[in-house]
Design a protein around this motif. Structure first.
Motif, mmCIF file in Angstrom:
data_model
loop_
_atom_site.group_PDB
_atom_site.id
_atom_site.type_symbol
_atom_site.label_atom_id
_atom_site.label_comp_id
_atom_site.label_asym_id
_atom_site.label_seq_id
_atom_site.Cartn_x
_atom_site.Cartn_y
_atom_site.Cartn_z
ATOM 1 N N GLU A 126 -70.924 -1.677 83.206
ATOM 2 C CA GLU A 126 -71.018 -0.351 83.819
ATOM 3 C C GLU A 126 -70.824 0.732 82.765
ATOM 4 O O GLU A 126 -69.803 0.770 82.079
ATOM 5 C CB GLU A 126 -69.993 -0.181 84.933
ATOM 6 N N ALA A 127 -71.812 1.601 82.653
ATOM 7 C CA ALA A 127 -71.772 2.693 81.685
ATOM 8 C C ALA A 127 -71.867 4.019 82.427
ATOM 9 O O ALA A 127 -72.498 4.116 83.479
ATOM 10 C CB ALA A 127 -72.934 2.568 80.701
ATOM 11 N N SER A 128 -71.247 5.033 81.860
ATOM 12 C CA SER A 128 -71.374 6.379 82.411
ATOM 13 C C SER A 128 -71.580 7.350 81.255
ATOM 14 O O SER A 128 -71.057 7.145 80.161
ATOM 15 C CB SER A 128 -70.138 6.754 83.238
ATOM 16 N N PHE A 129 -72.363 8.386 81.529
ATOM 17 C CA PHE A 129 -72.674 9.395 80.511
ATOM 18 C C PHE A 129 -73.200 10.634 81.211
ATOM 19 O O PHE A 129 -73.445 10.616 82.422
ATOM 20 C CB PHE A 129 -73.690 8.862 79.486
ATOM 21 N N LEU A 130 -73.340 11.710 80.468
ATOM 22 C CA LEU A 130 -73.885 12.958 81.000
ATOM 23 C C LEU A 130 -75.296 13.155 80.468
ATOM 24 O O LEU A 130 -75.561 12.911 79.288
ATOM 25 C CB LEU A 130 -73.021 14.138 80.582
ATOM 26 N N VAL A 131 -76.190 13.623 81.329
ATOM 27 C CA VAL A 131 -77.545 13.993 80.919
ATOM 28 C C VAL A 131 -77.639 15.503 81.035
ATOM 29 O O VAL A 131 -77.237 16.085 82.044
ATOM 30 C CB VAL A 131 -78.611 13.310 81.798
ATOM 31 N N THR A 132 -78.159 16.138 79.987
ATOM 32 C CA THR A 132 -78.247 17.593 79.961
ATOM 33 C C THR A 132 -79.668 18.044 79.645
ATOM 34 O O THR A 132 -80.420 17.323 78.984
ATOM 35 C CB THR A 132 -77.264 18.189 78.938
ATOM 36 N N ASP A 133 -80.010 19.226 80.126
ATOM 37 C CA ASP A 133 -81.292 19.845 79.779
ATOM 38 C C ASP A 133 -81.074 21.188 79.088
ATOM 39 O O ASP A 133 -81.993 21.959 78.902
ATOM 40 C CB ASP A 133 -82.159 20.023 81.023
#
Length: 157
Positions: free
Chosen positions: A73-80
Motif C-alpha cells: 500500500e502506497a500513498s502520495f499526493l498528485v498536484t497540477d
C-alpha cells in the motif's frame, strides 16, 4: 392486410427492436468503460462526479510518497500546480514512478482520497498524451512557468 405482408411487417418490427436493444447495450457498455482525465483542481471543483471512475493526471508532489513497511500500500499526493489530491494505491508501482514525475492514475474517489486501481508513469522524455499535455500547458500559462521544449518523438495515433 394480406398474411404475407403482415408476417414481413412483424419481421421488420422485430429487427428494428432487436437493433435498438443491441445499440442500447453497446452504448451502456462503452459508457461504463470510459474514464475521462481530470487534474486535481478539476476533481476538487467537483467536475469528475462523486462515484465516477476516472483518470487523475498530474505530477507526484515532492516528499509526499509513503509506503507502509512490509506492505504494497502506497500513498502520495498528485498536484497540477493549483491543487493537491491524496492518492492511495495497493500494488506494484511502475519502475519509472517517482516524486516530481508525471503520473496518470485510474480509479475513483473515496471520501477525500483518490483510490487508484492502476498507475501509469511517464515513460519517455519526448512523449506525453495529448490531453495531459493540453492540461499541463494551461497550468504552465496560468502559473507563468516556461513549458518544456517539445520533443521530437513520434506521437501515438
Amino acid at each position: 392486410m394480406n398474411p404475407v405482408r403482415r408476417r414481413r411487417l412483424l419481421w421488420v418490427i422485430a429487427l428494428v427492436v432487436a437493433a435498438g436493444i443491441a445499440t442500447a447495450l453497446v452504448a451502456m457498455a462503452l459508457q461504463r468503460n470510459i474514464a475521462y482525465l481530470y487534474t486535481p483542481a478539476e476533481v476538487l471543483r467537483g467536475e469528475a462526479g462523486e462515484h465516477a471512475r476516472f483518470r487523475l493526471g498530474g505530477m507526484v508532489a515532492a516528499d509526499s510518497f509513503k509506503r507502509a513497511p512490509g506492505s504494497l500500500e502506497a500513498s502520495f499526493l498528485v498536484t497540477d500546480g493549483d491543487a493537491q489530491l491524496p492518492v492511495r494505491y495497493t500494488g506494484i508501482l511502475p519502475d519509472l514512478f517517482r516524486e516530481k514525475q508525471a503520473v496518470v492514475a485510474t480509479g475513483r474517489m473515496q471520501g477525500d482520497t483518490f483510490v487508484a486501481e492502476e498507475i501509469l508513469a511517464k515513460h519517455d522524455e519526448t512523449y506525453m498524451p495529448k490531453e495531459v499535455a493540453d492540461k499541463m500547458g494551461v497550468a504552465h500559462k496560468k502559473h507563468d512557468v516556461q513549458a518544456p521544449a517539445a520533443g521530437t518523438g513520434k506521437e501515438a495515433r
